[in-house]
Design an enzyme around this catalytic site. Structure first.
Site, short mmCIF file in Angstrom:
data_model
loop_
_atom_site.label_atom_id
_atom_site.label_comp_id
_atom_site.label_asym_id
_atom_site.label_seq_id
_atom_site.Cartn_x
_atom_site.Cartn_y
_atom_site.Cartn_z
N ASN A 143 82.83 63.34 85.82
CA ASN A 143 84.51 64.22 85.35
C ASN A 143 84.92 64.49 86.37
O ASN A 143 84.27 65.25 87.87
CB ASN A 143 83.66 65.92 84.69
CG ASN A 143 82.86 65.55 83.57
OD1 ASN A 143 81.74 65.41 83.05
ND2 ASN A 143 83.69 65.06 82.29
N ASP B 274 78.56 74.43 84.52
CA ASP B 274 79.94 74.52 85.41
C ASP B 274 80.66 75.85 83.63
O ASP B 274 81.71 75.04 83.18
CB ASP B 274 80.97 73.24 84.88
CG ASP B 274 82.39 73.21 84.72
OD1 ASP B 274 83.01 73.70 85.60
OD2 ASP B 274 82.50 71.65 84.81
#
Length: 367
Positions: free
Chosen positions: A205, A260
């Site tokens: 990502n 996250d």
């Protein structure tokens, strides 16, 4: 709550059928038992990448919100956490460092992770483009001095001007330099590792995708044992097949599970804010209006269970990635594993991997 008399205790070397004795805030001994064990006892989770939860955010630099977010994730098994900020003006970075320093001294959080602002515009994801800039050694010096050990990690795109010098500086200062939000080539990534980068922020990502003729950063990061790679174990950020491949390729000693998580974690769906940008949360996914993923809404409990039940990892390997390896990355020598003398941070899981109880420093957490 009482410690189970006979469970599968995950120690650094093997799984022991038995129980864990507690002496004050420390682990005393692991005692073996006979008969069929029921459930698991794991070390408390260590999350090196978390932006908030329960409606509270680390990204605004407010101590009260930080306490609330840390308490929420503690109830879900995270006994040690970094407070992750996003790309911000320097004044906010400095004020957050000063505000969070007492929380580190109290043990509420283990330190600060600055995810930015030295990131690539082309891979900024949910980072505010207006805050992005080239690395500045003077800024880093002020942050490190103000934090007095509070600043633990910083994510940098190594292709930015001055990035390799900043990575080397951070490494010398004892701050983890993580590669992330980058469009770097394979060669530039290797240069950054040679300069001292020792972690990779949410691999896949915010990175240039892999291509067999122009591999980019991903294979350089996954293949190098000097680098600890973060992986977000949710089906939004990674297909479970990709997660399984990555975790097997990296292996437990240099891979970590992270959340996250943003402030919307544990909250109803709807509109939230991250780094000055509007985030919409729907069906468990947090996204900007342009569709970019804006952090996750999982806890470490969710990520650990996903790694086992969806990605097919064995419980000890997933536990190592959620506890032992991140603790080692942070240089913490008294958390992250079940061994005599370690701080008594323990998780009790049922046989079907449902979190039953959390202990931190020898005390059961009110969940």
């Amino acid at each position: 709550m009482q410690m189970p008399k006979n469970a599968r205790v995950v120690t650094p070397d093997l799984v022991v059928n038995g129980t864990v004795e507690i002496h004050g805030d420390r682990i005393g001994a692991i005692t073996e038992a006979t008969g069929e064990p029921d459930g698991w006892i794991l070390p408390g989770f260590v999350d090196v990448h978390c932006h908030g939860g329960d409606g509270a955010s680390y990204t605004v630099g407010d101590a009260d919100q930080a306490r609330k977010a840390a308490a929420f994730h503690l109830r879900h098994g995270t006994t040690t956490t970094l407070a992750s900020l996003v790309s911000s003006p320097f004044d906010l970075m400095l004020s957050a460092t000063k505000a969070f320093r007492p929380l580190v001294e109290e043990g509420v959080i283990a330190g600060i992770h600055f995810e930015g602002p030295y990131l690539a515009e082309s891979r900024c994801g949910a980072q505010n483009p207006a805050a992005l800039r080239d690395p500045d050694i003077k800024e880093l010096d002020q942050l490190i001095e103000a934090g007095a050990g509070t600043v633990k990690m910083m994510t940098i795109a190594p292709e930015r001007a001055g990035a390799l010098e900043a990575i080397e500086y951070l490494s010398v200062q004892g701050v983890i330099a993580a590669i992330g939000h980058t469009d770097a080539s394979y060669e530039t990534t290797m240069d950054a590792i040679a300069a001292g980068a020792s972690a990779a922020t949410h691999v896949f990502n915010g990175m240039r995708p892999f291509n067999h003729r122009d591999p980019g950063p991903i294979p350089a990061l996954i293949d190098d044992p000097r680098v600890v790679c973060e992986f977000i174990a949710d089906p939004v950020h990674l297909h479970m097949g990709t997660l399984a491949f990555a975790l097997h390729a990296s292996c437990a000693p240099w891979a970590v599970l992270v959340t996250d998580a943003m402030s919307a974690t544990g909250m109803p769906e709807g509109e939230y804010e991250l780094g000055g940008l509007t985030v919409q949360v729907s069906d468990g996914a947090a996204r900007l209006t342009n569709g970019s993923i804006a952090g996750s809404t999982i806890t470490m409990d969710d990520g650990f269970r996903n790694a086992v039940t969806l990605a097919g990892l064995e419980v000890p390997a997933a536990s190592q990635m959620a506890s032992g390896t991140p603790a080692e990355l942070l240089g913490l020598d008294d958390v992250g594993q079940i061994s005599p003398g370690m701080r008594a941070d323990l998780l009790v899981y049922s046989e079907d991997l449902r979190l039953q109880a959390v202990m931190r420093a020898g005390e059961w957490v009110d969940r």
